[in-house]
Design an enzyme around this catalytic site. Structure first.
Site, PDB file in Angstrom:
ATOM      1  N   HIS A  76      25.148  -4.020 -23.335  1.00  0.00           N
ATOM      2  CA  HIS A  76      24.995  -3.313 -22.063  1.00  0.00           C
ATOM      3  C   HIS A  76      25.942  -3.892 -21.012  1.00  0.00           C
ATOM      4  CE1 HIS A  76      22.294  -2.296 -18.384  1.00  0.00           C
ATOM      5  NE2 HIS A  76      23.262  -1.414 -18.527  1.00  0.00           N
ATOM      6  N   ASN A  96      17.206  -4.455 -15.961  1.00  0.00           N
ATOM      7  CA  ASN A  96      16.428  -3.317 -15.465  1.00  0.00           C
ATOM      8  C   ASN A  96      14.935  -3.627 -15.404  1.00  0.00           C
ATOM      9  OD1 ASN A  96      18.531  -1.614 -14.848  1.00  0.00           O
ATOM     10  ND2 ASN A  96      18.619  -0.745 -16.891  1.00  0.00           N
ATOM     11  N   GLU A 151      24.566  -7.626 -21.170  1.00  0.00           N
ATOM     12  CA  GLU A 151      23.290  -7.874 -21.832  1.00  0.00           C
ATOM     13  C   GLU A 151      23.491  -7.596 -23.312  1.00  0.00           C
ATOM     14  OE1 GLU A 151      19.318  -6.893 -19.322  1.00  0.00           O
ATOM     15  OE2 GLU A 151      20.598  -5.165 -19.730  1.00  0.00           O
ATOM     16  N   ASP A 190      36.286  11.065 -26.644  1.00  0.00           N
ATOM     17  CA  ASP A 190      35.401  11.838 -25.770  1.00  0.00           C
ATOM     18  C   ASP A 190      35.261  13.230 -26.364  1.00  0.00           C
ATOM     19  OD1 ASP A 190      33.803  12.626 -23.538  1.00  0.00           O
ATOM     20  OD2 ASP A 190      34.902  11.199 -22.302  1.00  0.00           O
ATOM     21  N   MET A 204      31.735   4.523 -17.903  1.00  0.00           N
ATOM     22  CA  MET A 204      31.490   3.257 -18.596  1.00  0.00           C
ATOM     23  C   MET A 204      32.468   3.073 -19.759  1.00  0.00           C
ATOM     24  SD  MET A 204      29.222   1.691 -16.907  1.00  0.00           S
ATOM     25  CE  MET A 204      28.746   0.359 -17.989  1.00  0.00           C
ATOM     26  N   LYS A 249      22.509  10.037 -28.499  1.00  0.00           N
ATOM     27  CA  LYS A 249      22.961   8.759 -29.052  1.00  0.00           C
ATOM     28  C   LYS A 249      22.682   8.660 -30.558  1.00  0.00           C
ATOM     29  CE  LYS A 249      22.667   5.990 -24.804  1.00  0.00           C
ATOM     30  NZ  LYS A 249      23.968   5.325 -24.723  1.00  0.00           N
ATOM     31  N   GLU A 262      22.458   8.411 -21.179  1.00  0.00           N
ATOM     32  CA  GLU A 262      21.173   7.908 -21.684  1.00  0.00           C
ATOM     33  C   GLU A 262      20.277   9.036 -22.197  1.00  0.00           C
ATOM     34  OE1 GLU A 262      19.931   4.200 -21.564  1.00  0.00           O
ATOM     35  OE2 GLU A 262      22.012   4.588 -22.034  1.00  0.00           O
ATOM     36  N   VAL A 282      27.826   6.862 -24.298  1.00  0.00           N
ATOM     37  CA  VAL A 282      27.437   8.200 -23.842  1.00  0.00           C
ATOM     38  C   VAL A 282      26.223   8.073 -22.938  1.00  0.00           C
ATOM     39  CG1 VAL A 282      28.410   9.316 -25.887  1.00  0.00           C
ATOM     40  CG2 VAL A 282      25.981   8.734 -25.853  1.00  0.00           C
TER      41      VAL A 282
END
Length: 196
Positions: free
Chosen positions: A130, A180, A142, A21, A2, A85, A80, A78
């Site tokens: 999102h 979702n 989103e 990263d 992502m 987070k 979920e 990162v």
């Protein structure tokens, strides 16, 4: 994946990107994603090599959070895990400029719980952004407002999404947001139908 996609579409739109990263090898792998997409464009005659090189030069892989010191926007992508987070946001809150907008690419974690990891003054600048996979192809973002997210922050992300060629839908900070929330019952019903 992502983060690499977000870096690509941002560089494509003319933005300077700091791609962070956990290792330099992974950050370089994220940049390689853009290199491969641009090479295909050059091969198909959709853009020149010089244009592709200029886009690629805007993506700067690193492992140092200090490289975010001049950033206007920080997008976290990162996996979920709320703990991962929130620890990241807490660390970034001490490094990023006071006026930088913070956007989480979470697909399911409450924005208010993530925003709690930053200082109170930053919470007005914190929201969900999102993206959908693959980012270069999927047109939707989103935008999830937290309780403290202000109108100017929402407006700035709407403007950014337009620059990226994305369509925005705004969600309240609810479980599953919009996509979702609709997808999960749909998948459950599909499984029931298959069983029948």
């Amino acid at each position: 994946m992502m983060g690499a996609g977000v870096a690509y579409v941002s560089a494509l739109a003319g933005m300077e990107v700091v791609l962070i990263d956990s290792t330099l090898e992974l950050a370089e792998k994220g940049k390689a994603y853009s290199r491969a997409l641009l090479a295909k464009d050059v091969e198909r005659g959709k853009r020149s090599q010089a244009d592709a090189d200029a886009i690629l030069a805007r993506i700067n892989p690193t492992v140092s959070y200090d490289d975010l010191a001049g950033s206007d926007l920080v997008i976290e992508a990162v996996f979920e895990d709320a703990g991962v987070k929130t620890a990241l946001w807490s660390a970034l809150d001490t490094i990023a400029p006071a006026g930088a907008v913070f956007a989480s690419n979470t697909s399911s974690i409450a924005i208010d719980s993530l925003a709690a990891a930053v200082g109170e003054t930053r919470r007005a600048l914190f929201l969900g952004m999102h993206f959908f996979s693959p980012v270069p192809v999927m047109p939707l973002i989103e935008l999830i407002r937290g309780t403290a997210t202000d109108d100017a922050t929402e407006a700035s992300i709407r403007g950014l999404a337009a620059e990226l060629g994305k369509q925005v839908i705004v969600s309240a900070d609810r479980p599953g947001f919009i996509v979702n929330r609709i997808l999960m019952p749909f998948l459950a019903e599909a499984m029931r139908a298959y069983e029948e």
